[in-house]
Motif scaffolding. Sequence first.
Motif, PDB file in Angstrom:
ATOM      1  N   ALA A  76       0.931  -1.220  -0.008  1.00  0.00           N
ATOM      2  CA  ALA A  76      -0.065  -0.058  -0.149  1.00  0.00           C
ATOM      3  C   ALA A  76       0.856   1.352  -0.082  1.00  0.00           C
ATOM      4  CB  ALA A  76      -1.132   0.164   1.232  1.00  0.00           C
ATOM      5  N   ALA A  77       0.206   2.532  -0.470  1.00  0.00           N
ATOM      6  CA  ALA A  77       0.871   3.785  -0.119  1.00  0.00           C
ATOM      7  C   ALA A  77       0.322   4.219   1.046  1.00  0.00           C
ATOM      8  CB  ALA A  77       0.581   4.390  -1.497  1.00  0.00           C
ATOM      9  N   ILE A  78       1.435   4.575   2.068  1.00  0.00           N
ATOM     10  CA  ILE A  78       0.862   5.051   3.448  1.00  0.00           C
ATOM     11  C   ILE A  78       1.514   6.357   3.671  1.00  0.00           C
ATOM     12  CG2 ILE A  78       0.363   2.674   4.081  1.00  0.00           C
ATOM     13  CD1 ILE A  78       3.047   2.814   5.896  1.00  0.00           C
ATOM     14  N   ALA A  79       0.971   7.065   4.760  1.00  0.00           N
ATOM     15  CA  ALA A  79       1.464   8.193   5.302  1.00  0.00           C
ATOM     16  C   ALA A  79       2.349   8.150   6.349  1.00  0.00           C
ATOM     17  CB  ALA A  79       0.374   9.288   5.694  1.00  0.00           C
ATOM     18  N   VAL A  80       3.592   8.730   6.350  1.00  0.00           N
ATOM     19  CA  VAL A  80       4.443   8.169   7.130  1.00  0.00           C
ATOM     20  C   VAL A  80       4.838   9.414   7.843  1.00  0.00           C
ATOM     21  CG1 VAL A  80       6.988   7.180   7.907  1.00  0.00           C
ATOM     22  CG2 VAL A  80       5.611   6.099   6.253  1.00  0.00           C
ATOM     23  N   ARG A  81       4.904   9.440   9.186  1.00  0.00           N
ATOM     24  CA  ARG A  81       5.257  10.708   9.992  1.00  0.00           C
ATOM     25  C   ARG A  81       6.807  11.157   9.572  1.00  0.00           C
ATOM     26  NH1 ARG A  81       4.485  10.914  16.223  1.00  0.00           N
ATOM     27  NH2 ARG A  81       6.544   9.721  16.242  1.00  0.00           N
TER      28      ARG A  81
END
Length: 654
Positions: free
Chosen positions: A624-629
């Motif tokens: 998946a494409a996820i948001a990473v802090r």
Amino acid sequence: MNLNAPIRSFAVRSGAVALLCVFTAFGLDAWGLRERLRETALDAILRAAPPLAAAPLTIIDIDSATLARHGAWPWSRSQMARLVEKIAAARPSIIVIDMLFAGPDRLSPAAVARALAEEAGRTDIAALAPTLPDGDAALAAALALRPAALGAVLENVATPDFVPVTPLLVEGPGRLRDPWHAAGAAGPPETLRDVAQGLGLVAIASDRDGVVRRVPLIAIAGDVVLPGLAIEAVRLHDGASALVVADGELLAGMRSAPLGTDGRLRLRASAPETWLGRTVPAYRLLDGMPAPGALDGRIALLGSSAVEVGALRRTAAADAAPTVQIQADAVTTLFSGAIPNRPAILGPVENAGALALGVLALAAVLLAAPLIASALGGLLFLAWGSGAALLNHGANLMLDPAGPPLVGAVALGVGLVAGFAETERRERHLRRRFEQHLAPAVVARIAATPAALKLGGEVREITALFTDVEGFTAMTERAAPDALVKALDRYFDTLTEIVFAHGGMCDKIVGDAVHAFFNMPLDLDDHAGKALACARAIRAASERLRTEPEFAALGFGRTRIGMETGRAIVGDVGGRRKLDYTAHGMAINTAARLEVANKDLGTSICVGPGTAARLPAGAVRPVAAIAVRGVSGTVQVYAPVEDPIPGSEPVWPN
């Protein structure tokens, strides 16, 4: 930071301190060690030199066999006169007597009559004395048959009545700085001195180690200059009427000798096996059986080798050399012209050489590996010693072959030992630092090649791998402390062994998590691939552990893993009390975030885009494409190709 640099710097500093100390001791000749070492080394060089040509000299030896045949020592002057007459009859060029006739004769009948008359006050007995055999008169008559040189010694008290025999002419300023001197001198009685054509010192002084290496060429007795017996023998043999001091040399007829700074002659000492060929026992002359032509035209040197006479000294070639043989060596050295010479300039030259060798040795320690530095130092020291030997053999210059190399060798040795000690200390430190983080084989590599480390900080590409136990907090609340600690010990042992087996470094254990890095502190080929293989092995091992009773009883959760590859700052971080070799950078932060993302993604191994880009095609597949802090936009993450992903079918590798 190259660790070899501080090690070598410490070695050089230690060697420099040692060089300063030993050079100071060398320059001051502390405890006389410099002189002893130099003279011992020069003795060896002179012994190795080709033998000198024989001088026109024959020794008449009053040996033990002679004393057994003709009476115990001391002999009367009359007995000595008979021997001198026998020597004179063989027509030597001169007769040189290596002994002191001290005072008037006391053993002949005339001497006894004079002494008795004086003691008793009897003029009639005194009148008999001229009619009786007189030892001094007989010896004087014998000495008058051929040119003769007698012996003298130095005295500690002034002797204003002492009269030298040999004129000494001085041309130009004298250069003697440390001549042998005394308040006065004692010689033969006037009856004998008047017939002698030469008078020379028979006294011989040994060096501080008890070895006789020199005889006096000239010495100072009060305000009188007195020649040595050997130079007197040469002067009379060559028919010279005087000795001449000119340009730092003593001239005696056709011969010359350097005076040096102390007015002494350095001997070329002979070994006992060479004495027989130049020595005739005195009894052969007294018994009327001399070898034909043994003395004709030669220097006849009269002395004694008998132990009971006591004229034995230690030389560089013999432990007990008769003084008459030492005087013969001096005469032979003078005739040869190959006279060992030690001008004053050699002292400063040796000092400069010692300092230069020490500095060059330390330069080798600084610039080369220990074995190479040792070899270079050895070559330097050998070159100096060989050069000194060549100067001694070729130019008769007594350059110290051993002292300067010893100074350099001490500096080199201390530098190398200090380097080894510092290397050992740093190896122990490195082992302690890394033995809990790396496999033993990797620790051994670091200890063997500390230069490969850059603990001061560097930027390098690494792969970070973070683990976490699912549901760990809840498990701690229901588990018994001892059971949990026992399970965690085994769990962490298993994970760290797997990390080590794949070439990784266990950075730290935090709670239930293991932080591991690949491609640090040393380079690791295909570190991304090895990290992925490590993650698979960790997952498999942890799943096996979960099936065991002690883990199942705890409800031990599955292990989640996050990993990412990228550039990081690597090095020692911390204060004086706590240093931590670790890594900092976005790749490390991302790996930690991906480990947490497994919970939302339903995966157990979450691979970042940096790692995926360095893996072979087909090793992972996108999840998946996820948001990473900390990262703008979304990040495409991956899982091993064989992993089941919610909403898709797993693809198992062949």
